[in-house]
Design a protein around this motif. Structure first.
Motif, PDB file in Angstrom:
ATOM      1  N   ARG A  67       0.832  -1.209   0.000  1.00 54.01           N
ATOM      2  CA  ARG A  67       0.000   0.000   0.000  1.00 54.01           C
ATOM      3  C   ARG A  67       0.872   1.267   0.000  1.00 54.01           C
ATOM      4  O   ARG A  67       0.653   2.194   0.754  1.00 54.01           O
ATOM      5  N   TYR A  68       1.916   1.244  -0.839  1.00 52.46           N
ATOM      6  CA  TYR A  68       2.811   2.370  -1.071  1.00 52.46           C
ATOM      7  C   TYR A  68       3.673   2.726   0.152  1.00 52.46           C
ATOM      8  O   TYR A  68       4.208   3.834   0.234  1.00 52.46           O
ATOM      9  N   SER A  69       3.815   1.815   1.094  1.00 54.64           N
ATOM     10  CA  SER A  69       4.645   2.080   2.276  1.00 54.64           C
ATOM     11  C   SER A  69       5.320   0.790   2.705  1.00 54.64           C
ATOM     12  O   SER A  69       4.966   0.190   3.719  1.00 54.64           O
ATOM     13  N   ILE A  70       6.300   0.370   1.926  1.00 56.83           N
ATOM     14  CA  ILE A  70       6.929  -0.919   2.179  1.00 56.83           C
ATOM     15  C   ILE A  70       7.616  -0.961   3.539  1.00 56.83           C
ATOM     16  O   ILE A  70       7.691  -2.006   4.189  1.00 56.83           O
ATOM     17  N   TYR A  71       8.090   0.197   4.019  1.00 55.84           N
ATOM     18  CA  TYR A  71       8.769   0.221   5.318  1.00 55.84           C
ATOM     19  C   TYR A  71       7.797  -0.046   6.454  1.00 55.84           C
ATOM     20  O   TYR A  71       8.182  -0.540   7.516  1.00 55.84           O
ATOM     21  N   ALA A  72       6.521   0.274   6.268  1.00 54.33           N
ATOM     22  CA  ALA A  72       5.522   0.020   7.302  1.00 54.33           C
ATOM     23  C   ALA A  72       5.297  -1.473   7.510  1.00 54.33           C
ATOM     24  O   ALA A  72       4.823  -1.896   8.565  1.00 54.33           O
ATOM     25  N   TYR A  73       5.643  -2.281   6.496  1.00 52.79           N
ATOM     26  CA  TYR A  73       5.441  -3.722   6.570  1.00 52.79           C
ATOM     27  C   TYR A  73       6.772  -4.468   6.638  1.00 52.79           C
ATOM     28  O   TYR A  73       6.845  -5.648   6.310  1.00 52.79           O
ATOM     29  N   GLU A  74       7.804  -3.785   7.072  1.00 55.87           N
ATOM     30  CA  GLU A  74       9.138  -4.392   7.079  1.00 55.87           C
ATOM     31  C   GLU A  74       9.192  -5.628   7.969  1.00 55.87           C
ATOM     32  O   GLU A  74       9.862  -6.616   7.638  1.00 55.87           O
ATOM     33  N   GLU A  75       8.481  -5.605   9.106  1.00 56.95           N
ATOM     34  CA  GLU A  75       8.501  -6.748  10.012  1.00 56.95           C
ATOM     35  C   GLU A  75       7.858  -7.964   9.361  1.00 56.95           C
ATOM     36  O   GLU A  75       8.387  -9.080   9.444  1.00 56.95           O
ATOM     37  N   GLU A  76       6.699  -7.778   8.709  1.00 53.30           N
ATOM     38  CA  GLU A  76       6.044  -8.894   8.028  1.00 53.30           C
ATOM     39  C   GLU A  76       6.916  -9.442   6.903  1.00 53.30           C
ATOM     40  O   GLU A  76       7.039 -10.659   6.730  1.00 53.30           O
ATOM     41  N   ILE A  77       7.537  -8.533   6.146  1.00 51.28           N
ATOM     42  CA  ILE A  77       8.396  -8.964   5.046  1.00 51.28           C
ATOM     43  C   ILE A  77       9.607  -9.720   5.580  1.00 51.28           C
ATOM     44  O   ILE A  77      10.053 -10.712   4.998  1.00 51.28           O
ATOM     45  N   ARG A  78      10.117  -9.285   6.712  1.00 48.48           N
ATOM     46  CA  ARG A  78      11.248  -9.986   7.334  1.00 48.48           C
ATOM     47  C   ARG A  78      10.870 -11.430   7.677  1.00 48.48           C
ATOM     48  O   ARG A  78      11.696 -12.343   7.589  1.00 48.48           O
ATOM     49  N   GLN A  79       9.613 -11.642   8.045  1.00 50.65           N
ATOM     50  CA  GLN A  79       9.159 -12.988   8.363  1.00 50.65           C
ATOM     51  C   GLN A  79       8.864 -13.813   7.109  1.00 50.65           C
ATOM     52  O   GLN A  79       8.635 -15.019   7.194  1.00 50.65           O
ATOM     53  N   GLY A  80       8.825 -13.127   5.938  1.00 53.43           N
ATOM     54  CA  GLY A  80       8.712 -13.863   4.690  1.00 53.43           C
ATOM     55  C   GLY A  80       7.337 -13.918   4.072  1.00 53.43           C
ATOM     56  O   GLY A  80       7.155 -14.587   3.048  1.00 53.43           O
ATOM     57  N   PHE A  81       6.357 -13.216   4.643  1.00 50.74           N
ATOM     58  CA  PHE A  81       5.023 -13.244   4.043  1.00 50.74           C
ATOM     59  C   PHE A  81       4.216 -12.038   4.508  1.00 50.74           C
ATOM     60  O   PHE A  81       4.534 -11.394   5.504  1.00 50.74           O
ATOM     61  N   LEU A  82       3.155 -11.769   3.752  1.00 51.70           N
ATOM     62  CA  LEU A  82       2.258 -10.664   4.069  1.00 51.70           C
ATOM     63  C   LEU A  82       0.862 -11.040   3.586  1.00 51.70           C
ATOM     64  O   LEU A  82       0.698 -11.525   2.468  1.00 51.70           O
TER      65      LEU A  82
END
Length: 300
Positions: A67-82
């Motif tokens: 949703r145009y804010s990849i840094y806001a989801y950095e923790e989920e991405i670190r875990q490998g999924f969203l």
């Protein structure tokens, strides 16, 4: 479902993806690998499209997914999924950055796996009566190989127990959704029908979540996915001794193998679960199940 998937695709890809989804309504996954043909995986076949993705295409998809804010989801991405709208789940692979022996972040993401969410309301209707002794819900463990449907069946059991469908009075259920696979929450809102008396702790570790739920939500039933980790047996025992009923899932195939697993042996010896339900997926996609009690006696 189609709209939820299409809106994360670059504009120039949407037409071919839409055509593929129309031709393959039973699609389960869309796998995107940089410079490689898209792979559409269905229940009984795998199809490769002429469509390929560049690094720029994948970066654009990540922008839409976050949703145009990849840094806001950095923790989920670190875990490998969203989890995205509609309950669909996107898995990531790329370059992993480590710090102090742990994954710190993921960069240069170049591989995506879009898992299509599918609710199967009523799939556990035949299974549910075996989870009861008279009118009393039994602590139950659903067991299967990966991909055989145990999380889908768990979700449907939660919905029916919460609503009282076929069980009499509904129960207050708290779902500890560590990997966002049961309720498929997006921005805290379950995308799946979890029943009208169900609360969800999304993205919370199982053991901590169970204790939080007990303190704050006074549940009648706690539901968790993929038991078998270090300390899970102690946490489950705490919940049961506090008066909660437990429904969980676990990877496995046969009763005699399950009870010999080191992390399962304690739960079996203490008879924490009264029902062990084994699910099997046949070649035609049909599911069958068999039921054992706490003494390893086959009931069904």
């Amino acid at each position: 479902m189609r709209k939820d998937i299409l809106h994360i695709m670059p504009m120039h890809m949407r037409s071919s993806i839409e055509n593929s989804l129309r031709m393959h309504p039973d699609v389960e996954e869309i796998r995107i690998r940089i410079g490689r043909p898209f792979e559409v995986r269905c229940q009984e076949q795998s199809v490769f499209l002429a469509q390929t993705a560049s690094a720029e295409d994948i970066d654009e998809m990540l922008t839409f997914i976050s949703r145009y804010s990849i840094y806001a989801y950095e923790e989920e991405i670190r875990q490998g999924f969203l989890t995205i709208e509609g309950g669909n789940r996107v898995g990531f692979a790329g370059q992993v950055r480590m710090e102090h022996g742990q994954v710190a972040r993921m960069t240069n993401i170049r591989f995506l796996n879009i898992r299509i969410a599918r609710e199967r309301l009523g799939c556990a209707r035949e299974l549910l009566p075996w989870m009861y002794e008279g009118k009393e819900l039994q602590n139950t463990l659903l067991i299967s190989r990966p991909g055989a449907g145990k999380t889908t069946y768990l979700r449907d059991c939660v919905r029916m127990i919460s609503d009282g469908e076929g069980t009499g009075d509904g129960r207050k259920v708290c779902v500890i959704d560590e990997r966002s696979e049961i309720a498929a929450c997006h921005l805290g809102i379950p995308q799946n029908d979890m029943g009208k008396r169900t609360d969800v702790l999304d993205g919370c570790p199982k053991q901590e979540g169970m204790r939080m739920a007990l303190r704050s939500m006074s549940p009648d039933v706690i539901a968790v996915d993929e038991l078998g980790g270090e300390g899970d047996a102690k946490a489950v025992e705490e919940m049961i001794l506090s008066g909660c009923k437990m429904i969980g899932t676990m990877h496995g195939e046969q009763m005699e193998h399950i009870i010999q697993l080191p992390k399962m042996e304690e739960m079996y010896q203490k008879k924490l679960f009264q029902r062990y339900i084994f699910l099997e997926k046949k070649e035609n996609g049909r599911r069958t199940f068999c039921v054992y009690n706490q003494e390893s006696e086959r009931l069904c």
